[in-house]
Design a protein around this motif. Sequence first.
Motif, PDB file in Angstrom:
ATOM      1  N   ALA A 170      18.106  -6.609  24.664  1.00  0.00           N
ATOM      2  CA  ALA A 170      17.732  -5.266  25.099  1.00  0.00           C
ATOM      3  C   ALA A 170      17.427  -4.330  23.937  1.00  0.00           C
ATOM      4  CB  ALA A 170      18.838  -4.665  25.969  1.00  0.00           C
ATOM      5  N   ILE A 171      18.189  -4.416  22.840  1.00  0.00           N
ATOM      6  CA  ILE A 171      18.023  -3.434  21.759  1.00  0.00           C
ATOM      7  C   ILE A 171      16.613  -3.461  21.162  1.00  0.00           C
ATOM      8  CG2 ILE A 171      18.790  -2.804  19.431  1.00  0.00           C
ATOM      9  CD1 ILE A 171      21.648  -3.523  20.343  1.00  0.00           C
ATOM     10  N   PRO A 172      16.104  -4.617  20.679  1.00  0.00           N
ATOM     11  CA  PRO A 172      14.719  -4.597  20.164  1.00  0.00           C
ATOM     12  C   PRO A 172      13.695  -4.327  21.257  1.00  0.00           C
ATOM     13  CG  PRO A 172      15.582  -6.846  20.207  1.00  0.00           C
ATOM     14  CD  PRO A 172      16.727  -5.944  20.507  1.00  0.00           C
ATOM     15  N   SER A 173      14.008  -4.752  22.489  1.00  0.00           N
ATOM     16  CA  SER A 173      13.069  -4.549  23.583  1.00  0.00           C
ATOM     17  C   SER A 173      12.919  -3.075  23.931  1.00  0.00           C
ATOM     18  CB  SER A 173      13.534  -5.344  24.811  1.00  0.00           C
ATOM     19  OG  SER A 173      12.610  -5.219  25.855  1.00  0.00           O
ATOM     20  N   ILE A 188      13.524  -0.513  22.086  1.00  0.00           N
ATOM     21  CA  ILE A 188      12.861   0.196  20.983  1.00  0.00           C
ATOM     22  C   ILE A 188      11.347   0.076  21.139  1.00  0.00           C
ATOM     23  CG2 ILE A 188      12.433   0.165  18.494  1.00  0.00           C
ATOM     24  CD1 ILE A 188      15.391  -0.642  18.138  1.00  0.00           C
ATOM     25  N   ALA A 189      10.888  -1.136  21.512  1.00  0.00           N
ATOM     26  CA  ALA A 189       9.455  -1.353  21.732  1.00  0.00           C
ATOM     27  C   ALA A 189       8.944  -0.537  22.919  1.00  0.00           C
ATOM     28  CB  ALA A 189       9.173  -2.840  21.954  1.00  0.00           C
ATOM     29  N   VAL A 190       9.741  -0.469  24.000  1.00  0.00           N
ATOM     30  CA  VAL A 190       9.346   0.322  25.171  1.00  0.00           C
ATOM     31  C   VAL A 190       9.217   1.788  24.804  1.00  0.00           C
ATOM     32  CG1 VAL A 190      10.045   1.123  27.462  1.00  0.00           C
ATOM     33  CG2 VAL A 190      10.367  -1.263  26.853  1.00  0.00           C
ATOM     34  N   TYR A 191      10.230   2.326  24.135  1.00  0.00           N
ATOM     35  CA  TYR A 191      10.219   3.748  23.780  1.00  0.00           C
ATOM     36  C   TYR A 191       9.034   4.073  22.872  1.00  0.00           C
ATOM     37  CZ  TYR A 191      11.613   8.242  21.869  1.00  0.00           C
ATOM     38  OH  TYR A 191      11.619   9.568  21.490  1.00  0.00           O
ATOM     39  N   ALA A 192       8.829   3.238  21.849  1.00  0.00           N
ATOM     40  CA  ALA A 192       7.731   3.486  20.916  1.00  0.00           C
ATOM     41  C   ALA A 192       6.377   3.422  21.617  1.00  0.00           C
ATOM     42  CB  ALA A 192       7.784   2.467  19.773  1.00  0.00           C
ATOM     43  N   THR A 193       6.238   2.479  22.554  1.00  0.00           N
ATOM     44  CA  THR A 193       4.981   2.341  23.295  1.00  0.00           C
ATOM     45  C   THR A 193       4.712   3.574  24.145  1.00  0.00           C
ATOM     46  OG1 THR A 193       5.218  -0.062  23.372  1.00  0.00           O
ATOM     47  CG2 THR A 193       3.697   0.925  24.948  1.00  0.00           C
ATOM     48  N   ILE A 216      13.693 -16.622  17.009  1.00  0.00           N
ATOM     49  CA  ILE A 216      12.733 -17.265  17.902  1.00  0.00           C
ATOM     50  C   ILE A 216      12.396 -16.334  19.060  1.00  0.00           C
ATOM     51  CG2 ILE A 216      12.410 -19.181  19.527  1.00  0.00           C
ATOM     52  CD1 ILE A 216      14.158 -20.888  17.706  1.00  0.00           C
ATOM     53  N   MET A 217      13.408 -15.614  19.555  1.00  0.00           N
ATOM     54  CA  MET A 217      13.209 -14.728  20.701  1.00  0.00           C
ATOM     55  C   MET A 217      12.501 -13.430  20.344  1.00  0.00           C
ATOM     56  SD  MET A 217      16.608 -14.847  23.088  1.00  0.00           S
ATOM     57  CE  MET A 217      17.809 -14.487  21.813  1.00  0.00           C
ATOM     58  N   LEU A 218      12.645 -12.960  19.098  1.00  0.00           N
ATOM     59  CA  LEU A 218      12.241 -11.598  18.748  1.00  0.00           C
ATOM     60  C   LEU A 218      10.785 -11.252  19.084  1.00  0.00           C
ATOM     61  CD1 LEU A 218      13.386  -9.006  17.600  1.00  0.00           C
ATOM     62  CD2 LEU A 218      12.689  -9.771  15.306  1.00  0.00           C
ATOM     63  N   PRO A 219       9.795 -12.092  18.720  1.00  0.00           N
ATOM     64  CA  PRO A 219       8.410 -11.735  19.083  1.00  0.00           C
ATOM     65  C   PRO A 219       8.218 -11.625  20.597  1.00  0.00           C
ATOM     66  CG  PRO A 219       8.441 -13.501  17.459  1.00  0.00           C
ATOM     67  CD  PRO A 219       9.846 -13.337  17.942  1.00  0.00           C
ATOM     68  N   TYR A 220       8.836 -12.514  21.351  1.00  0.00           N
ATOM     69  CA  TYR A 220       8.750 -12.493  22.814  1.00  0.00           C
ATOM     70  C   TYR A 220       9.393 -11.227  23.365  1.00  0.00           C
ATOM     71  CZ  TYR A 220       8.772 -14.608  27.512  1.00  0.00           C
ATOM     72  OH  TYR A 220       8.558 -14.877  28.842  1.00  0.00           O
ATOM     73  N   VAL A 221      10.535 -10.829  22.790  1.00  0.00           N
ATOM     74  CA  VAL A 221      11.243  -9.628  23.232  1.00  0.00           C
ATOM     75  C   VAL A 221      10.390  -8.383  22.993  1.00  0.00           C
ATOM     76  CG1 VAL A 221      13.239  -8.157  22.757  1.00  0.00           C
ATOM     77  CG2 VAL A 221      13.534 -10.618  22.897  1.00  0.00           C
ATOM     78  N   ILE A 222       9.804  -8.276  21.811  1.00  0.00           N
ATOM     79  CA  ILE A 222       8.980  -7.114  21.476  1.00  0.00           C
ATOM     80  C   ILE A 222       7.744  -7.055  22.368  1.00  0.00           C
ATOM     81  CG2 ILE A 222       7.537  -6.080  19.678  1.00  0.00           C
ATOM     82  CD1 ILE A 222       9.599  -7.140  17.632  1.00  0.00           C
ATOM     83  N   THR A 281       7.493  -8.217  25.405  1.00  0.00           N
ATOM     84  CA  THR A 281       7.962  -7.785  26.717  1.00  0.00           C
ATOM     85  C   THR A 281       8.130  -6.275  26.755  1.00  0.00           C
ATOM     86  OG1 THR A 281       9.128  -9.880  27.066  1.00  0.00           O
ATOM     87  CG2 THR A 281       9.783  -8.034  28.447  1.00  0.00           C
ATOM     88  N   GLY A 282       8.706  -5.712  25.698  1.00  0.00           N
ATOM     89  CA  GLY A 282       8.899  -4.266  25.633  1.00  0.00           C
ATOM     90  C   GLY A 282       7.595  -3.504  25.623  1.00  0.00           C
ATOM     91  N   ILE A 283       6.605  -4.004  24.900  1.00  0.00           N
ATOM     92  CA  ILE A 283       5.297  -3.332  24.846  1.00  0.00           C
ATOM     93  C   ILE A 283       4.625  -3.357  26.220  1.00  0.00           C
ATOM     94  CG2 ILE A 283       2.961  -3.488  23.889  1.00  0.00           C
ATOM     95  CD1 ILE A 283       4.264  -4.517  21.284  1.00  0.00           C
ATOM     96  N   ILE A 284       4.694  -4.503  26.899  1.00  0.00           N
ATOM     97  CA  ILE A 284       4.108  -4.614  28.237  1.00  0.00           C
ATOM     98  C   ILE A 284       4.785  -3.647  29.203  1.00  0.00           C
ATOM     99  CG2 ILE A 284       3.836  -6.125  30.251  1.00  0.00           C
ATOM    100  CD1 ILE A 284       1.821  -6.674  28.049  1.00  0.00           C
ATOM    101  N   MET A 285       6.113  -3.603  29.170  1.00  0.00           N
ATOM    102  CA  MET A 285       6.835  -2.679  30.039  1.00  0.00           C
ATOM    103  C   MET A 285       6.454  -1.239  29.732  1.00  0.00           C
ATOM    104  SD  MET A 285      10.708  -4.079  30.607  1.00  0.00           S
ATOM    105  CE  MET A 285      10.994  -2.832  31.864  1.00  0.00           C
TER     106      MET A 285
END
Length: 263
Positions: free
Chosen positions: A78-81, A83-88, A147-153, A155-159
């Motif tokens: 959730a934490i990196p995700s 951050i990506a959502v908020y920034a987007t 391994i998960m980090l790019p996928y997590v970010i 996901t956050g950008i899409i959301m």
Amino acid sequence: MMEVLAGYCGAFIIGLTLGLMGSGGSILTVPLLVYLFCLDPVIATAYSLFVVGTTSAVGAIKNHLDGNLAFKTGLLIAIPSFIAVYATRRYIVTRLPEQITFEDFTITRHVFIMVLFALVMIVAAASMLFRKIDDSEAAKSSRNIMIMLPYVIFTGIIMGLVGAGGGFLIIPMLVYFGGLGMKKAVGTSLFIITLNSLTGFVGDVQHIIIDWPFLLSFTTISVFGIFAGTYLHKYITGQQLKKGFGIFVLSMAAFILVKELMH
């Protein structure tokens, strides 16, 4: 009047779907708000984040009480995700121009967001219809955050862009990379969606006017739906629900693409 009534019925279905599957409610929220309540897509995606985030929070609490929430794994994702959502929401969506040009092809911001949303719906529908996930996958999975980090970010950008799509991307990640069985993946997905969605909404509060009476009434009905979904979960198999809802989501995606690109 009929459109408004249908919209509030849809709010209940949003919660119902989240309660049954741990995802899917956000797929319905944006089209309901855009086509039945005539909201601008940017406003609709912001409202979707609040509705889905609040409703998911109720479901996450229920799953925590039932022992179906992996808190540490959820936070790790959730934490990196979020951050990506908020920034987007804060720095990308607010800067989207009214007219977007791809070489010699120009579309409006409204059409761009709705077409992108429809594409996310198609991916989500394909995941439900063709991807089989079971607890045996968890035993083979890795918990390596790198391994998960790019996928997590991603996901956050899409959301952040479309206000939806997180659950269908998060649940496979929790099983394949997080080492969780399906029940815990569903509960943990609701926890992550809560953090992602409400964080993204905070990024919107600063630059849009919120119709709080409408948003709170819509969300309240959705919360009632998640209680109903949690109850019905005992009687409906996940595979049955995924297939039916996958067909429905695919049909709605086709409707949005035709409506936005052919008018």
